[in-house]
Design an enzyme around this catalytic site. Sequence first.
Site, PDB file in Angstrom:
ATOM      1  N   GLY A  46       0.827  -1.191   0.000  1.00 20.02           N
ATOM      2  CA  GLY A  46       0.000   0.000   0.000  1.00 20.02           C
ATOM      3  C   GLY A  46       0.863   1.244   0.000  1.00 20.02           C
ATOM      4  O   GLY A  46       1.997   1.231   0.481  1.00 20.02           O
ATOM      5  N   GLN A  51       2.816  10.054   1.468  1.00 16.58           N
ATOM      6  CA  GLN A  51       4.127   9.433   1.616  1.00 16.58           C
ATOM      7  C   GLN A  51       5.082   9.879   0.511  1.00 16.58           C
ATOM      8  O   GLN A  51       6.286   9.660   0.618  1.00 16.58           O
ATOM      9  CB  GLN A  51       4.013   7.908   1.596  1.00 16.58           C
ATOM     10  CG  GLN A  51       3.352   7.317   2.814  1.00 16.58           C
ATOM     11  CD  GLN A  51       3.235   5.821   2.682  1.00 16.58           C
ATOM     12  OE1 GLN A  51       2.256   5.316   2.148  1.00 16.58           O
ATOM     13  NE2 GLN A  51       4.253   5.114   3.151  1.00 16.58           N
ATOM     14  N   CYS A  91       6.211  -0.303   7.290  1.00 13.13           N
ATOM     15  CA  CYS A  91       5.826   0.840   6.468  1.00 13.13           C
ATOM     16  C   CYS A  91       6.995   1.263   5.577  1.00 13.13           C
ATOM     17  O   CYS A  91       8.139   1.303   6.038  1.00 13.13           O
ATOM     18  CB  CYS A  91       5.400   1.993   7.378  1.00 13.13           C
ATOM     19  SG  CYS A  91       4.853   3.469   6.501  1.00 13.13           S
ATOM     20  N   LEU A  92       6.674   1.606   4.338  1.00  8.44           N
ATOM     21  CA  LEU A  92       7.700   2.080   3.420  1.00  8.44           C
ATOM     22  C   LEU A  92       8.344   3.374   3.911  1.00  8.44           C
ATOM     23  O   LEU A  92       9.491   3.659   3.578  1.00  8.44           O
ATOM     24  CB  LEU A  92       7.105   2.300   2.027  1.00  8.44           C
ATOM     25  CG  LEU A  92       6.587   1.046   1.318  1.00  8.44           C
ATOM     26  CD1 LEU A  92       5.823   1.424   0.051  1.00  8.44           C
ATOM     27  CD2 LEU A  92       7.736   0.101   0.999  1.00  8.44           C
ATOM     28  N   HIS A 133      -4.148   1.314   7.530  1.00  7.22           N
ATOM     29  CA  HIS A 133      -2.768   1.786   7.623  1.00  7.22           C
ATOM     30  C   HIS A 133      -2.555   2.967   6.675  1.00  7.22           C
ATOM     31  O   HIS A 133      -2.018   4.003   7.068  1.00  7.22           O
ATOM     32  CB  HIS A 133      -1.815   0.638   7.284  1.00  7.22           C
ATOM     33  CG  HIS A 133      -0.374   1.030   7.238  1.00  7.22           C
ATOM     34  ND1 HIS A 133       0.516   0.657   8.211  1.00  7.22           N
ATOM     35  CD2 HIS A 133       0.332   1.758   6.329  1.00  7.22           C
ATOM     36  CE1 HIS A 133       1.718   1.147   7.909  1.00  7.22           C
ATOM     37  NE2 HIS A 133       1.625   1.814   6.768  1.00  7.22           N
ATOM     38  N   GLU A 134      -2.982   2.807   5.428  1.00  7.09           N
ATOM     39  CA  GLU A 134      -2.793   3.873   4.445  1.00  7.09           C
ATOM     40  C   GLU A 134      -3.650   5.093   4.772  1.00  7.09           C
ATOM     41  O   GLU A 134      -3.219   6.232   4.564  1.00  7.09           O
ATOM     42  CB  GLU A 134      -3.070   3.369   3.029  1.00  7.09           C
ATOM     43  CG  GLU A 134      -2.164   2.245   2.567  1.00  7.09           C
ATOM     44  CD  GLU A 134      -0.683   2.502   2.766  1.00  7.09           C
ATOM     45  OE1 GLU A 134      -0.232   3.660   2.650  1.00  7.09           O
ATOM     46  OE2 GLU A 134       0.051   1.529   3.052  1.00  7.09           O
ATOM     47  N   HIS A 137      -2.042   7.626   7.006  1.00  4.75           N
ATOM     48  CA  HIS A 137      -1.141   8.583   6.353  1.00  4.75           C
ATOM     49  C   HIS A 137      -1.891   9.849   5.919  1.00  4.75           C
ATOM     50  O   HIS A 137      -1.299  10.922   5.842  1.00  4.75           O
ATOM     51  CB  HIS A 137      -0.461   7.959   5.136  1.00  4.75           C
ATOM     52  CG  HIS A 137       0.617   6.990   5.484  1.00  4.75           C
ATOM     53  ND1 HIS A 137       1.789   7.350   6.111  1.00  4.75           N
ATOM     54  CD2 HIS A 137       0.704   5.647   5.294  1.00  4.75           C
ATOM     55  CE1 HIS A 137       2.552   6.294   6.291  1.00  4.75           C
ATOM     56  NE2 HIS A 137       1.914   5.234   5.807  1.00  4.75           N
TER      57      HIS A 137
END
Length: 168
Positions: A46, A51, A91-92, A133-134, A137
Amino acid sequence: MALLSILEYPDPRLRLLAQPVEAFDVSLWRLVDDLCETLGVSKGIGLAAPQTGDRRQVLVIDLSGGEAEPEVYINPEILASTLPCLVEESCLSVPGVVGNVVRSSQVRVRAYSREGKAFERDLEGMPAVCLQHEMDHLVGKLFVDRLSLMRRLQFRFGASARARAKAA
């Protein structure tokens, strides 16, 4: 399409609120395409526009391992959620950190497609967790904010130590 740079903690832009999409135009379509390409290359599941430094409420999810087109959610809103569970996340934007957080295992979401068509979808399991999660952000929240107090302290101490070492 273009690969986008993914912001990493502690970049302050990760804490900014995203703004609702109002124009479903070429600029938005380009962003969606770029997010999808960046997600594919990153090997994540995701990615949210904030981000990458873009403050629009756009996120993409791909749990197929690249076998299907990523799902696109614009201006997503959770309508209902049930069954909290403990899940392991990473997480990225916070590379190298993994931790357990509580998420709902089932959600009902309302969002818009890239063409501006509203839809509702029921998600459960990993798709539901990934969406939540996304969506964090979009409000300037990272999964590490949901870790236990002790784990958050460990993370912050480690992040501070890494920053000092990098500066030296």
